[in-house]
Design an enzyme around this catalytic site. Structure first.
Site, PDB file in Angstrom:
ATOM      1  N   ILE A 163      58.991  47.111  55.430  1.00 30.11           N
ATOM      2  CA  ILE A 163      59.702  45.839  55.288  1.00 30.11           C
ATOM      3  C   ILE A 163      60.961  45.788  56.155  1.00 30.11           C
ATOM      4  O   ILE A 163      61.426  44.699  56.498  1.00 30.11           O
ATOM      5  CB  ILE A 163      60.010  45.562  53.792  1.00 30.11           C
TER       6      ILE A 163
ATOM      7  N   ASP B 278      64.701  50.809  48.813  1.00 30.02           N
ATOM      8  CA  ASP B 278      66.159  50.599  48.797  1.00 30.02           C
ATOM      9  C   ASP B 278      66.831  51.508  49.838  1.00 30.02           C
ATOM     10  O   ASP B 278      67.649  51.054  50.661  1.00 30.02           O
ATOM     11  CB  ASP B 278      66.646  50.925  47.376  1.00 30.02           C
TER      12      ASP B 278
HETATM   13  P1  ADP Z   1      61.022  50.637  42.390  1.00 27.02           P
HETATM   14  O1  ADP Z   1      62.198  51.500  41.984  1.00 27.02           O
HETATM   15  O2  ADP Z   1      61.296  49.140  42.177  1.00 27.02           O
HETATM   16  O3  ADP Z   1      59.736  51.106  41.816  1.00 27.02           O
HETATM   17  P2  ADP Z   1      60.423  51.885  45.021  1.00 27.02           P
HETATM   18  O4  ADP Z   1      61.204  51.720  46.263  1.00 27.02           O
HETATM   19  O5  ADP Z   1      60.394  53.234  44.376  1.00 27.02           O
HETATM   20  O6  ADP Z   1      60.999  50.749  44.001  1.00 27.02           O
HETATM   21  O7  ADP Z   1      58.930  51.431  45.256  1.00 27.02           O
HETATM   22  C1  ADP Z   1      58.536  50.090  45.391  1.00 27.02           C
HETATM   23  C2  ADP Z   1      57.450  49.983  46.448  1.00 27.02           C
HETATM   24  O8  ADP Z   1      58.067  49.982  47.733  1.00 27.02           O
HETATM   25  C3  ADP Z   1      56.450  51.131  46.463  1.00 27.02           C
HETATM   26  O9  ADP Z   1      55.140  50.588  46.661  1.00 27.02           O
HETATM   27  C4  ADP Z   1      56.890  51.951  47.693  1.00 27.02           C
HETATM   28  O10 ADP Z   1      55.796  52.648  48.266  1.00 27.02           O
HETATM   29  C5  ADP Z   1      57.333  50.829  48.599  1.00 27.02           C
HETATM   30  N1  ADP Z   1      58.154  51.158  49.770  1.00 27.02           N
HETATM   31  C6  ADP Z   1      58.895  52.258  50.027  1.00 27.02           C
HETATM   32  N2  ADP Z   1      59.478  52.153  51.251  1.00 27.02           N
HETATM   33  C7  ADP Z   1      59.099  50.935  51.766  1.00 27.02           C
HETATM   34  C8  ADP Z   1      59.334  50.244  52.992  1.00 27.02           C
HETATM   35  N3  ADP Z   1      60.114  50.752  53.955  1.00 27.02           N
HETATM   36  N4  ADP Z   1      58.764  49.017  53.165  1.00 27.02           N
HETATM   37  C9  ADP Z   1      57.986  48.464  52.204  1.00 27.02           C
HETATM   38  N5  ADP Z   1      57.714  49.068  51.035  1.00 27.02           N
HETATM   39  C10 ADP Z   1      58.259  50.290  50.819  1.00 27.02           C
END
Ligand code: ADP
Length: 174
Positions: A11, A34
């Site tokens: 993203i 994040d």
């Molecule tokens: P949460 O704490 O809300 O569960 P996470 O970041 O741990 O958030 O995970 C939410 C989703 O984002 C997961 O499917 C993870 O694989 C994904 N994710 C991690 N990095 C990225 C990125 N750079 N772009 C898009 N999605 C990502």
């Protein structure tokens, strides 16, 4: 272009008017998406986040995007999965609804979401995907100025779950 798109990718590379950050309630950065957003945006993002005083689960707050190729970052803390009886479904729908409201108020036409809560917060993926797509579909009707919402999935399993959920939601409203 279809109003709801599902893609696999990172993203932080997306040129939307706004990207959504699956944040935590401190808004001071974390792991997963994040961490990736903060790394790509640079330290000025954290500086602005420090002024926001955190954010409640299901709510949304916007910042600038700094070194990211989008215009705004909308931060929303998703619910931590606690078995499904702690209001998780409603809070997850709130995240999507409130982010779209925030994007509309900023004049955004294109918004990109990650899969909120399905990483470290362990929300069951299929259930999260259905809630996300229903809330996005409803939001697109409420905010017609938003022309395209993209869900940016980080892996193939997540992408498949959202594609399946999109087909279900479209069938239910056909
Ligand atoms: P949460 O704490 O809300 O569960 P996470 O970041 O741990 O958030 O995970 C939410 C989703 O984002 C997961 O499917 C993870 O694989 C994904 N994710 C991690 N990095 C990225 C990125 N750079 N772009 C898009 N999605 C990502």
């Amino acid at each position: 272009m279809k109003p709801i798109q599902i893609i696999t990718g990172d993203i932080t590379t997306i040129h939307a008017d706004a990207i959504v950050n699956a944040a935590n309630t401190s808004l001071l950065g974390g792991g997963g998406v994040d961490g990736a957003i903060h790394r790509a945006a640079g330290p000025a993002l954290l500086e602005e986040c420090r002024t926001l005083g955190g954010c409640a689960t299901g709510q949304a707050k916007a910042t600038g995007a700094y070194r990211l190729p989008c215009r705004h970052v909308i931060h929303t803390p998703g619910p931590i999965w606690r078995g499904g009886t702690a209001g998780e479904d409603r809070l997850l729908a709130d995240c999507y609804r409130n982010c779209l409201a925030c994007a509309a108020s900023l004049g955004c036409q294109t918004v990109a979401f990650p899969s909120i809560s399905t990483g470290a917060y362990r929300f069951p993926l299929d259930r999260a995907a259905r809630i996300a797509l229903q809330a996005i579909r409803d939001g697109l009707r409420v905010y017609p100025a938003i022309t395209c919402v993209t869900i940016v999935c980080f892996d193939a399993r997540t992408c498949a779950a959202y594609e399946q959920a999109l087909a279900e939601v479209e069938r239910a409203h056909a």
